[in-house]
Design a protein around this motif. Structure first.
Motif, mmCIF file in Angstrom:
data_model
loop_
_atom_site.group_PDB
_atom_site.id
_atom_site.type_symbol
_atom_site.label_atom_id
_atom_site.label_comp_id
_atom_site.label_asym_id
_atom_site.label_seq_id
_atom_site.Cartn_x
_atom_site.Cartn_y
_atom_site.Cartn_z
ATOM 1 N N TRP A 102 29.555 41.132 37.730
ATOM 2 C CA TRP A 102 30.640 41.311 38.688
ATOM 3 C C TRP A 102 31.549 42.447 38.243
ATOM 4 O O TRP A 102 31.974 43.276 39.059
ATOM 5 N N ALA A 109 40.613 38.941 36.110
ATOM 6 C CA ALA A 109 40.318 39.544 37.414
ATOM 7 C C ALA A 109 39.171 38.813 38.092
ATOM 8 O O ALA A 109 39.193 38.565 39.304
ATOM 9 N N TRP A 110 38.156 38.444 37.320
ATOM 10 C CA TRP A 110 37.012 37.713 37.862
ATOM 11 C C TRP A 110 37.457 36.344 38.397
ATOM 12 O O TRP A 110 37.066 35.923 39.486
ATOM 13 N N GLU A 111 38.304 35.647 37.615
ATOM 14 C CA GLU A 111 38.764 34.329 38.038
ATOM 15 C C GLU A 111 39.588 34.420 39.318
ATOM 16 O O GLU A 111 39.481 33.574 40.212
ATOM 17 N N GLN A 112 40.439 35.445 39.405
ATOM 18 C CA GLN A 112 41.230 35.637 40.624
ATOM 19 C C GLN A 112 40.337 35.918 41.831
ATOM 20 O O GLN A 112 40.591 35.426 42.930
ATOM 21 N N ALA A 113 39.265 36.684 41.588
ATOM 22 C CA ALA A 113 38.327 36.969 42.670
ATOM 23 C C ALA A 113 37.614 35.703 43.128
ATOM 24 O O ALA A 113 37.376 35.513 44.336
ATOM 25 N N GLN A 114 37.292 34.819 42.175
ATOM 26 C CA GLN A 114 36.624 33.582 42.545
ATOM 27 C C GLN A 114 37.551 32.678 43.358
ATOM 28 O O GLN A 114 37.129 31.970 44.273
ATOM 29 N N GLN A 115 38.835 32.677 43.002
ATOM 30 C CA GLN A 115 39.791 31.852 43.725
ATOM 31 C C GLN A 115 39.981 32.334 45.153
ATOM 32 O O GLN A 115 40.277 31.565 46.063
ATOM 33 N N GLY A 116 39.765 33.652 45.352
ATOM 34 C CA GLY A 116 39.925 34.203 46.682
ATOM 35 C C GLY A 116 38.726 34.027 47.559
ATOM 36 O O GLY A 116 38.769 34.277 48.771
ATOM 37 N N ASN A 117 37.589 33.593 46.959
ATOM 38 C CA ASN A 117 36.361 33.397 47.743
ATOM 39 C C ASN A 117 36.363 32.051 48.439
ATOM 40 O O ASN A 117 36.989 31.118 48.006
ATOM 41 N N ASN A 142 32.415 46.095 40.074
ATOM 42 C CA ASN A 142 33.774 46.344 40.561
ATOM 43 C C ASN A 142 34.509 47.370 39.703
ATOM 44 O O ASN A 142 35.746 47.428 39.720
ATOM 45 N N TYR A 163 34.690 47.844 36.332
ATOM 46 C CA TYR A 163 35.198 47.530 34.998
ATOM 47 C C TYR A 163 34.148 47.888 33.941
ATOM 48 O O TYR A 163 32.942 47.752 34.180
#
Length: 206
Positions: free
Chosen positions: A177, A198-206, A181, A183
Motif C-alpha cells: 500500500w 497513514a495506512w491505518e487512517q486509510a483503512q479507517q476511511g474504507n 501511495n 511512500y
C-alpha cells in the motif's frame, strides 16, 4: 505486606519509597484522578501483580515493535505502577534493574503517541504533580486546582479502560500500500511509524 512474595512474583525488587507510600496510604485515589497500583487491591485493574499489568506491557511491546507510539525506552524496562481515570498508565523505568530506588517514572498517553518521563521516584512524582511543580502534558491542566485529597477505594471499584487487543497485520500488505501511495519503505525490518499511521487512517476511511 509480604514484600518478598510480591517481589518474587514480579521477579524484581521494588523501590523503598513505594513500599513506604503503600504502607502510609490504603489503596485509593489521589486528587480524584491518580491511582498507585497496590498488591493488596482486589481489582485486577489496580493490583500491582494482576493480569492487567501483563496486558499493558504486552501492548507497549507490540507498539514498540510496530513503530506505533513507541515507548522512550525498551519496553522490557517498563513496569506499570499506577494509572489515571483517563486511561494513562504510570510506569517504573527499571534502570538500573538492580537499583530500584533510582528508577524514574514514565507516563503514556491513553489514546495518543505522547510519553512523559519524570526524573524521580513515584512518591516524588505524586508530590511534584499534585503541588503543581510538574506539568504532565497528558494530564488535564486543572489537575492541581482540584485539590490533593486522598480517597480510599472500596478495593474493587476502579475499572479503567484496558488497552485494546491489536490483531496481527500483514506487513507485506502495508508495504505494498505504501509504495502504491508514494511512500518509501524498506523491504524488511520496521515500517516507519508515519507510514503505519497513514495506512491505518486509510483503512479507517474504507
Amino acid at each position: 505486606m509480604d514484600w518478598p512474595a510480591v517481589e518474587a512474583a514480579l521477579r524484581t525488587r521494588l523501590p523503598e519509597d513505594y513500599k513506604e507510600l503503600t504502607a502510609a496510604y490504603d489503596p485509593g485515589c489521589f486528587a480524584n484522578f491518580l491511582w498507585i497500583f497496590d498488591p493488596c487491591h482486589t481489582s485486577v485493574h489496580v493490583n500491582l501483580t494482576g493480569p492487567a499489568s501483563d496486558r499493558t506491557r504486552a501492548q507497549v511491546r507490540d507498539d514498540y515493535a510496530r513503530g506505533i507510539c513507541p515507548a522512550p525506552v525498551d519496553p522490557e524496562l517498563l513496569l506499570p505502577c499506577g494509572g489515571t481515570d483517563n486511561g494513562e498508565t504510570l510506569f517504573w523505568i527499571m534502570d538500573p534493574l538492580a537499583g530500584p530506588d533510582a528508577w524514574k517514572i514514565a507516563v503514556n498517553e491513553a489514546r495518543g503517541p505522547r510519553w512523559f518521563v519524570f526524573d524521580g521516584n513515584v512518591t516524588q512524582f505524586l508530590i511534584s504533580v499534585l503541588n503543581g511543580t510538574t506539568s504532565v502534558p497528558q494530564f488535564p491542566d486543572s489537575l492541581p486546582q482540584g485539590g490533593v485529597a486522598f480517597e480510599p477505594s472500596c478495593l474493587d471499584e476502579w475499572t479503567p479502560p484496558l488497552p485494546p487487543t491489536t490483531p496481527p497485520v500483514d506487513t507485506g500488505e502495508i508495504r505494498a500500500w505504501a509504495r502504491a501511495n508514494g511512500y518509501e519503505v524498506p523491504l524488511r525490518g520496521r515500517i516507519p511509524a508515519e507510514v503505519r499511521q497513514a495506512w491505518e487512517q486509510a483503512q479507517q476511511g474504507n
